[in-house]
Design an enzyme around this catalytic site. Structure first.
Site, PDB file in Angstrom:
ATOM      1  NE  ARG A  65      59.362  52.092  55.426  1.00  0.00           N
ATOM      2  CZ  ARG A  65      60.130  51.419  54.556  1.00  0.00           C
ATOM      3  NH1 ARG A  65      59.579  50.766  53.549  1.00  0.00           N
ATOM      4  NH2 ARG A  65      61.435  51.390  54.709  1.00  0.00           N
ATOM      5  CE1 TYR A 102      36.014  62.247  48.278  1.00  0.00           C
ATOM      6  CE2 TYR A 102      37.862  60.727  48.093  1.00  0.00           C
ATOM      7  CZ  TYR A 102      37.357  61.960  48.452  1.00  0.00           C
ATOM      8  OH  TYR A 102      38.187  62.904  48.990  1.00  0.00           O
ATOM      9  CG  ASP A 160      34.183  53.324  48.889  1.00  0.00           C
ATOM     10  OD1 ASP A 160      33.818  53.250  50.089  1.00  0.00           O
ATOM     11  OD2 ASP A 160      34.859  54.265  48.452  1.00  0.00           O
ATOM     12  CE  LYS A 192      35.192  60.715  54.399  1.00  0.00           C
ATOM     13  NZ  LYS A 192      36.440  60.204  53.813  1.00  0.00           N
TER      14      LYS A 192
END
Length: 400
Positions: free
Chosen positions: A70, A124, A189, A214
């Site tokens: 982690r 988005y 972004d 993406k």
């Protein structure tokens, strides 16, 4: 993994293939290994405690082997190194999704008492919702690019834009907005453009966000997010990632590193096809308007005179599905899917009309794609002109 070691400047295509992999030959390896360990042995608990304290204080990754998955993982660290190199930043921090990455950025700024965000629509849909709903205790002021400076307050922690924007492909001047931000960090972004088409830090942005699901992954088989930034901010992001558990699985890190190696080739090939399709759509009387950015890219948005849902149901080669950036072409109706979560009035004022379709162009032959798209546009009600609608513009390519 920070990019501390000086690297001789190399072309982006070269970096895409080699960044994050420089040590493999000395290890006797060609492909990057996948480290699936969740924990790592250490017989010196005092030294381990000191390393953990160092991380807790600065977010800087400890020297030597990882402590716990982690906190860090060697495979995902390779991807982070490569992405930082491509974006031209000191560091990058990966997350389980693009939304997890954005959430971490907001939490870092909010932890400093800077809960206010200035943002430019469209974003988005889920990013819009996260900001508008205040789910992380943030408050947002929506503005157009010209109003950014006036919208900034003493408690503003972030200015956020997406360019080209999802789904209208609207573009903003990153350099002008960065100037308007003053000392407030600008987050861009860069999911649609990728570092192949633009590197926002070169225009003054301080934080670059990707839904790595993406184009960075590029094959529709991984969900991930990543933030490229300076070393100090990366440390804060790692601390949030450690505390919240929004980490990237090492197998996803491996797939992303592999995806980066072909990123320039994929983006340029798909962009060439997208530009051709945009021109053909602009000349088609069944299409009311086409949105294609001056920057270029593999995304095309277009508005039809008739029923957009008929186009969605009419394609056979093109895949009617959410997401984007894969090797195959995808099409979806933003008002119903990706931006349905945005209030209707806000959606429409941002240019997301009910007749807008968003297409992510893949690597298929342009003639096959055009044949499929044209047949879908010819489906009953798909291309029926609405002569009573005086607001429909003449067919054109809207460079925005």
């Amino acid at each position: 993994m920070d990019t501390d070691t000086p690297i001789t400047p190399r072309a982006l295509a070269t970096e895409a293939v080699h960044a994050g992999r420089e040590d493999l030959a000395a290890m006797g390896l060609h492909a990057a290994p996948i480290d699936l360990s969740t924990t790592y042995p250490s017989s010196d608990s005092r030294a381990e405690a000191a390393r953990i304290d160092q991380f807790a204080a600065t977010g800087e990754l400890p020297e030597g082997s990882p402590v716990y998955a982690r906190l860090d993982n060697p495979t995902t660290a390779r991807f982070e190194t490569a992405l930082a190199r491509l974006e031209g930043t000191e560091s990058a921090v990966s997350f389980a999704s693009g939304m997890a990455a954005l959430s971490a950025v907001l939490l870092v700024r909010a932890s400093l008492g800077l809960r206010h965000v200035v943002a430019v629509r469209p974003l988005y849909g889920c990013s819009d919702h996260l900001l508008t709903a205040g789910l992380l205790g943030t408050e947002v002021t929506w503005t157009d690019p010209a109003g950014v400076a006036d919208a900034i307050r003493p408690d503003t922690g972030l200015v956020m834009v997406e360019t080209p924007a999802n789904p209208t492909l609207a573009e903003v001047d990153i350099r002008a907005i960065a100037h308007a931000c003053g000392s407030v960090p600008l987050l861009v972004d860069n999911t649609f453009a990728t570092p192949v088409l633009q590197r926002p830090v070169e225009s003054g942005a301080r934080i670059v966000l990707h839904s790595a699901t993406k184009y960075l992954g590029g094959h529709g088989d991984v969900i991930a997010g990543v933030v490229a930034c300076d070393k100090e901010f990366a440390g804060a992001l790692r601390q949030v990632r450690f505390a919240t558990g929004g980490l990237l699985h090492p197998l996803a890190g491996y797939l992303l590193l592999r995806g980066l190696s072909t990123l320039p080739v994929r983006v340029r090939a798909a962009s060439a096809t997208a530009a051709e399709l945009a021109q053909r759509l602009a000349a088609d009387p069944r299409v009311a308007r086409v949105h294609y950015p001056k920057l270029g890219g593999a995304m095309v948005a277009f508005e039809v005179h008739g029923d957009p849902h008929a186009v969605i149901s009419g394609v056979r080669l093109i895949t009617p599905a959410v997401s984007l950036g894969s090797v195959d072409t995808l099409i979806q109706h933003p008002a119903s899917i990706s931006h349905r979560i945005v209030e209707e009035g806000d959606r429409r004022s941002a240019g997301v009309s009910d007749r807008l379709l968003r297409m992510s162009v893949g690597l298929e032959d342009v003639e096959d794609l055009w044949r499929d798209l044209s047949e879908a546009l010819s489906a009953p009600s798909a291309g029926t002109a609405r002569t009573a609608d005086a607001t429909v513009p003449a067919p054109s390519v809207a460079a925005q």
